[in-house]
Design a protein around this motif. Structure first.
Motif, PDB file in Angstrom:
ATOM      1  N   LEU A  12     -20.397  53.701  11.761  1.00 41.82           N
ATOM      2  CA  LEU A  12     -19.946  55.061  12.016  1.00 41.82           C
ATOM      3  C   LEU A  12     -18.460  55.139  11.718  1.00 41.82           C
ATOM      4  N   VAL A  13     -18.060  56.070  10.855  1.00 39.22           N
ATOM      5  CA  VAL A  13     -16.680  56.163  10.390  1.00 39.22           C
ATOM      6  C   VAL A  13     -16.189  57.600  10.547  1.00 39.22           C
ATOM      7  N   PRO A  14     -14.998  57.807  11.143  1.00 39.95           N
ATOM      8  CA  PRO A  14     -14.428  59.159  11.164  1.00 39.95           C
ATOM      9  C   PRO A  14     -14.224  59.666   9.738  1.00 39.95           C
ATOM     10  N   ARG A  15     -14.444  60.946   9.519  1.00 36.42           N
ATOM     11  CA  ARG A  15     -14.345  61.506   8.175  1.00 36.42           C
ATOM     12  C   ARG A  15     -12.981  61.247   7.544  1.00 36.42           C
ATOM     13  N   ASP A  16     -11.908  61.293   8.363  1.00 34.03           N
ATOM     14  CA  ASP A  16     -10.577  61.110   7.783  1.00 34.03           C
ATOM     15  C   ASP A  16     -10.304  59.654   7.392  1.00 34.03           C
ATOM     16  N   GLN A  17     -11.231  58.732   7.710  1.00 35.10           N
ATOM     17  CA  GLN A  17     -11.083  57.338   7.304  1.00 35.10           C
ATOM     18  C   GLN A  17     -12.128  56.943   6.255  1.00 35.10           C
ATOM     19  N   ALA A  18     -12.849  57.941   5.736  1.00 32.38           N
ATOM     20  CA  ALA A  18     -13.935  57.656   4.795  1.00 32.38           C
ATOM     21  C   ALA A  18     -13.425  56.973   3.530  1.00 32.38           C
ATOM     22  N   ALA A  19     -12.272  57.393   3.041  1.00 27.51           N
ATOM     23  CA  ALA A  19     -11.733  56.788   1.817  1.00 27.51           C
ATOM     24  C   ALA A  19     -11.462  55.305   2.007  1.00 27.51           C
ATOM     25  N   VAL A  20     -10.897  54.947   3.156  1.00 30.76           N
ATOM     26  CA  VAL A  20     -10.647  53.529   3.456  1.00 30.76           C
ATOM     27  C   VAL A  20     -11.963  52.776   3.540  1.00 30.76           C
ATOM     28  N   ALA A  21     -12.949  53.362   4.224  1.00 29.59           N
ATOM     29  CA  ALA A  21     -14.247  52.712   4.398  1.00 29.59           C
ATOM     30  C   ALA A  21     -14.903  52.426   3.049  1.00 29.59           C
ATOM     31  N   LEU A  22     -14.828  53.380   2.122  1.00 26.88           N
ATOM     32  CA  LEU A  22     -15.431  53.191   0.808  1.00 26.88           C
ATOM     33  C   LEU A  22     -14.631  52.217  -0.053  1.00 26.88           C
ATOM     34  N   ARG A  23     -13.323  52.253   0.068  1.00 29.34           N
ATOM     35  CA  ARG A  23     -12.461  51.392  -0.763  1.00 29.34           C
ATOM     36  C   ARG A  23     -12.569  49.928  -0.369  1.00 29.34           C
ATOM     37  N   ILE A  24     -12.755  49.680   0.917  1.00 28.04           N
ATOM     38  CA  ILE A  24     -12.729  48.310   1.416  1.00 28.04           C
ATOM     39  C   ILE A  24     -14.071  47.622   1.268  1.00 28.04           C
ATOM     40  N   ARG A  25     -15.091  48.381   0.921  1.00 27.54           N
ATOM     41  CA  ARG A  25     -16.435  47.825   0.858  1.00 27.54           C
ATOM     42  C   ARG A  25     -16.519  46.639  -0.103  1.00 27.54           C
ATOM     43  N   THR A  26     -17.187  45.580   0.334  1.00 25.99           N
ATOM     44  CA  THR A  26     -17.402  44.411  -0.518  1.00 25.99           C
ATOM     45  C   THR A  26     -18.317  44.787  -1.676  1.00 25.99           C
ATOM     46  N   ARG A  27     -17.953  44.395  -2.884  1.00 25.01           N
ATOM     47  CA  ARG A  27     -18.724  44.770  -4.077  1.00 25.01           C
ATOM     48  C   ARG A  27     -19.702  43.653  -4.443  1.00 25.01           C
ATOM     49  N   THR A  28     -20.636  43.417  -3.528  1.00 27.84           N
ATOM     50  CA  THR A  28     -21.593  42.326  -3.678  1.00 27.84           C
ATOM     51  C   THR A  28     -22.470  42.500  -4.915  1.00 27.84           C
ATOM     52  N   PRO A 134     -12.007  57.531  -3.271  1.00 24.73           N
ATOM     53  CA  PRO A 134     -11.776  56.213  -2.655  1.00 24.73           C
ATOM     54  C   PRO A 134     -11.003  55.246  -3.530  1.00 24.73           C
ATOM     55  N   PHE A 135     -10.985  55.466  -4.850  1.00 22.69           N
ATOM     56  CA  PHE A 135     -10.269  54.537  -5.727  1.00 22.69           C
ATOM     57  C   PHE A 135      -8.953  55.125  -6.214  1.00 22.69           C
ATOM     58  N   ASN A 136      -8.487  56.141  -5.485  1.00 24.51           N
ATOM     59  CA  ASN A 136      -7.224  56.779  -5.851  1.00 24.51           C
ATOM     60  C   ASN A 136      -6.032  56.100  -5.188  1.00 24.51           C
ATOM     61  N   PHE A 137      -6.289  55.103  -4.341  1.00 29.49           N
ATOM     62  CA  PHE A 137      -5.175  54.351  -3.764  1.00 29.49           C
ATOM     63  C   PHE A 137      -5.482  52.856  -3.805  1.00 29.49           C
ATOM     64  N   ARG A 138      -4.442  52.059  -3.712  1.00 25.03           N
ATOM     65  CA  ARG A 138      -4.553  50.616  -3.925  1.00 25.03           C
ATOM     66  C   ARG A 138      -5.328  49.944  -2.804  1.00 25.03           C
ATOM     67  N   ILE A 139      -5.982  48.834  -3.128  1.00 23.21           N
ATOM     68  CA  ILE A 139      -6.726  48.077  -2.129  1.00 23.21           C
ATOM     69  C   ILE A 139      -5.779  47.568  -1.048  1.00 23.21           C
ATOM     70  N   GLU A 141      -3.210  49.103   0.188  1.00 23.79           N
ATOM     71  CA  GLU A 141      -2.987  50.196   1.134  1.00 23.79           C
ATOM     72  C   GLU A 141      -4.190  50.364   2.051  1.00 23.79           C
ATOM     73  N   ALA A 142      -5.392  50.223   1.486  1.00 20.82           N
ATOM     74  CA  ALA A 142      -6.602  50.327   2.301  1.00 20.82           C
ATOM     75  C   ALA A 142      -6.642  49.221   3.346  1.00 20.82           C
ATOM     76  N   CYS A 143      -6.269  48.012   2.955  1.00 18.90           N
ATOM     77  CA  CYS A 143      -6.261  46.884   3.896  1.00 18.90           C
ATOM     78  C   CYS A 143      -5.254  47.112   5.017  1.00 18.90           C
ATOM     79  N   THR A 144      -4.099  47.667   4.671  1.00 19.69           N
ATOM     80  CA  THR A 144      -3.083  47.938   5.692  1.00 19.69           C
ATOM     81  C   THR A 144      -3.565  48.994   6.677  1.00 19.69           C
ATOM     82  N   GLN A 145      -4.175  50.063   6.171  1.00 20.77           N
ATOM     83  CA  GLN A 145      -4.709  51.084   7.070  1.00 20.77           C
ATOM     84  C   GLN A 145      -5.799  50.508   7.961  1.00 20.77           C
TER      85      GLN A 145
END
Length: 347
Positions: A12-28, A134-139, A141-145
């Motif tokens: 469960l992810v707050p909508r305002d954190q959706a970009a981080v959630a999608l960006r950080i996802r492992t690309r298995t 989700p890919f409009n900012f660097r990984i 930055e996503a890790c820091t957030q």
């Protein structure tokens, strides 16, 4: 909203954190696809055509995998051999869908807006979340957030705990933790030489905090309290009961906490909602628990049962069916805890 994110898990992810959630996802699946490129019966060009056909089909609205199978060219859907199936690649349509999800272009959406629903559709990310890319900012930055959110919730915690939780390497976790604002500062933890970190703005409040005397809390299934740190069992559960607050898959313990009873920060039992009898079933780990504590636990369980009956209506607190192999309830798990264990329903 529910999203597939850290380590490919649904959370469960707050909508305002959706970009981080999608960006950080492992690309298995992206990595598996690269490794299996020579074994796939579908060329790279055909795979790109299949992905484009999926995106085009979804422009008219959400669709299930079955509906997509009918909407895209059948010539592009190929079954994979056993070697690929063993590593989780079943056919070209399933792979294309997973690749598009990892690229941030698709989101798996519950067909019914219930947490226990197992029926899903696929929707374009641009339709569901038009405000994000989700890919409009660097990984980085996503890790820091993500580190900011993690240490706010889990401090004191170690960098390696954050790396484990986020599914990233320790080097990236260290860089992210160093960028957290307000900055993280070390705090000593009894019986360990490991460096635990906490936000400098929380340090004073943490040091003077005094918990309520004999505080009793009932926390729900899969609550983050028991999921956020690598050595969680050592900190929150006594050694003799270390496996009891977690479900099992084919008999093997997994890091999937049950609904638990917490006293003074320690897990002392598990509970679940008995829908048929409209009451809370509970099981305390230690049969010699002091009577006053047991009485307080029962009082809290009764209050919770009244709240559920009055306020939650038909909402379920656990899923409908986790299949024949996953054990999530105390009635299932008591077989692992000794033949004499009985579930206590006197609430």
């Amino acid at each position: 909203m529910q999203m597939e994110t850290l380590r490919g898990c649904t959370m469960l992810v707050p909508r305002d954190q959706a970009a981080v959630a999608l960006r950080i996802r492992t690309r298995t699946f992206t990595e598996l696809s690269k490794q299996a490129r020579q074994q796939r019966p579908v060329s790279e060009a055909d795979m790109e055509r299949l992905k484009a056909a999926i995106l085009k089909a979804l422009q008219s609205g959400p669709k299930t995998s079955e509906q997509l199978q009918l909407a895209v060219p059948s010539s592009l859907i190929q079954d994979f051999g056993q070697d690929l199936k063993r590593i989780g690649l079943t056919n070209s349509l399933s792979l294309a869908i997973n690749l598009l999800k990892e690229e941030g272009k698709l989101v798996k959406l519950q067909s019914r807006k219930r947490l226990d629903s197992t029926s899903y559709s696929l929707v374009l990310t641009s339709s569901l979340l038009p405000e994000i890319d989700p890919f409009n900012f660097r990984i980085e930055e996503a890790c820091t957030q993500l580190a900011t959110q993690y240490f706010r919730a889990e401090s004191p915690a170690r960098v390696k705990d954050f790396a484990w939780w986020a599914g990233i390497n320790v080097t990236d976790a260290m860089r992210a933790a160093a960028e957290v604002k307000p900055k993280l500062v070390p705090i000593p933890v009894e019986a360990t030489r490991d460096e635990f970190l906490i936000s400098e703005t929380d340090l004073d409040d943490f040091l003077v905090f005094q918990p309520q005397e004999s505080a009793i809390n009932f926390i729900p299934y899969r609550d983050t309290y028991l999921k956020g740190q690598r050595e969680i069992v050592n900190r929150f559960v006594s050694a003799e009961h270390a496996d009891k607050p977690f479900s099992r898959w084919k008999g093997k313990l997994i890091n999937d906490p049950l609904a638990t009873i917490i006293r003074d920060g320690r897990v002392i039992g598990v509970w679940e909602w008995n829908e048929e009898d409209e009451q809370v079933d509970l099981l305390l780990f230690d049969p010699s628990i002091p009577k006053p504590v047991e009485k307080t636990v029962r009082k809290r369980a009764g209050e919770l049962a009244n709240f559920i009956k009055t306020n939650l209506g038909e909402v379920r607190l656990q899923g409908l069916d986790y299949g024949p192999h996953q054990m999530t309830g105390i009635h299932d798990l008591k077989a692992f805890w000794g033949k004499g264990v009985q579930v206590d329903v006197r609430v």
